[in-house]
Design an enzyme around this catalytic site. Structure first.
Site, mmCIF file in Angstrom:
data_model
loop_
_atom_site.group_PDB
_atom_site.id
_atom_site.type_symbol
_atom_site.label_atom_id
_atom_site.label_comp_id
_atom_site.label_asym_id
_atom_site.label_seq_id
_atom_site.Cartn_x
_atom_site.Cartn_y
_atom_site.Cartn_z
ATOM 1 C CB THR A 1 39.692 -29.648 42.340
ATOM 2 O OG1 THR A 1 39.184 -28.228 42.483
ATOM 3 C CG2 THR A 1 39.722 -30.138 40.879
ATOM 4 C CG ASP A 2 35.222 -27.058 44.640
ATOM 5 O OD1 ASP A 2 36.289 -26.712 44.023
ATOM 6 O OD2 ASP A 2 34.539 -26.455 45.540
ATOM 7 C CD GLU A 3 37.252 -25.167 39.612
ATOM 8 O OE1 GLU A 3 36.682 -25.148 38.313
ATOM 9 O OE2 GLU A 3 37.683 -23.805 39.990
ATOM 10 C CE1 TYR B 1 43.292 -28.173 38.209
ATOM 11 C CE2 TYR B 1 41.315 -26.886 38.728
ATOM 12 C CZ TYR B 1 42.409 -27.456 39.111
ATOM 13 O OH TYR B 1 42.367 -27.943 40.568
ATOM 14 C CE LYS C 1 43.289 -32.200 40.558
ATOM 15 N NZ LYS C 1 44.514 -32.847 40.994
#
Length: 264
Positions: free
Chosen positions: A121-123, A145, A149
């Site tokens: 994810t870009d998170e 989170y 990731k």
């Protein structure tokens, strides 16, 4: 033969349908723990000749070994994936998003798969105040989170560096589309508005995200599944369609003919 972990969830199930529409001669093995966001109904309409369903957890080596047997490709969608819940139960996220990747990578190495795609994810980049994150940016996760990731993302990459596992890492922006569990913004706001309930907007609602339709995400993954010579690479997947939360909220309320007084 393709193993899709988390294939009964939102993005995973859309990928399974899209893969089999493009490659009707393929066979998909779905490994899913069917937690709150995974539903067998998301795979409705697929024949037994097209798909095998395995009810199991990516943290369980026996379940993973059974599911991956004879598979040529692996795509890992299985993840705990909600920022708010990661604040309440961070241990669950570490177990699934990091240890689960370890179990999958170990079995993929033993089996000798042709490609292992780790869906990240870009998170992992953290807050991007100006411009756009690129694949060579430093990772700066800001929630359990995002950190979990990032851990799974880099662990998969390390298996390419260390063992030669043919890993490709992808980092996508905000997905929306059919079959999305209604804890995420678009389906949550749609269902709340239909029921006349308040729409919870954090802060001033001006924070922007890139909004990526799940079909576009799946098409990118299908391209990367087959493209030669990209092992060890990381790819951002976005739509170049940035909107702030208030704009999204106003659009949804307008489409549903609901008042803006529902915004909280």
């Amino acid at each position: 033969r393709v193993l899709v972990t988390g294939g009964a969830g939102f993005i995973g199930s859309n990928f399974v349908h899209r893969l089999l529409a493009k490659h009707p001669d393929a066979h998909v093995v779905v490994l899913d723990a069917l937690t709150y966001a995974g539903r067998r109904e998301n795979l409705h309409g697929l024949r037994d000749t097209q798909m095998t369903f395995v009810h199991g957890d990516i943290r369980d080596p026996e379940a993973v070994a059974m599911a991956m047997q004879g598979c040529d490709y692996v795509l890992n969608f299985a993840a705990e994936s909600h920022v708010d819940r990661s604040i309440e139960t961070p241990g669950d996220f570490i177990q699934t998003d990091v240890y689960g990747v370890f179990v999958l990578a170990e079995e993929a190495r033993r089996v000798g798969v042709k490609r292992f795609i780790q869906v990240s994810t870009d998170e992992v980049y953290g807050e991007v105040l100006e411009g756009h994150s690129t694949e060579d940016w430093a990772l700066n996760p800001r929630s359990p989170y995002a950190a979990s990731k990032a851990g799974g993302d880099r662990l998969a990459y390390a298996y390419w560096c260390t063992y030669g596992l043919p890993v490709v890492v992808t980092r996508c922006s905000n997905n929306y589309g059919p079959r999305q569990y209604p804890e995420k913004l678009v389906p949550l706001f749609v269902t709340n508005a239909i029921d006349g309930e308040m729409l919870p907007v954090y802060g001033n609602g001006k924070n922007t995200r890139d909004w990526l339709h799940v079909d576009d995400h799946c098409d990118a993954l299908l391209t990367l599944l087959e493209f030669p010579g990209i092992e060890g690479e990381t790819f951002n997947i976005g739509a170049q369609h940035e909107l702030d939360v208030l704009t999204i909220t106003g659009t949804l309320l307008e489409l549903l003919n609901k008042p803006k007084t529902l915004i909280r």
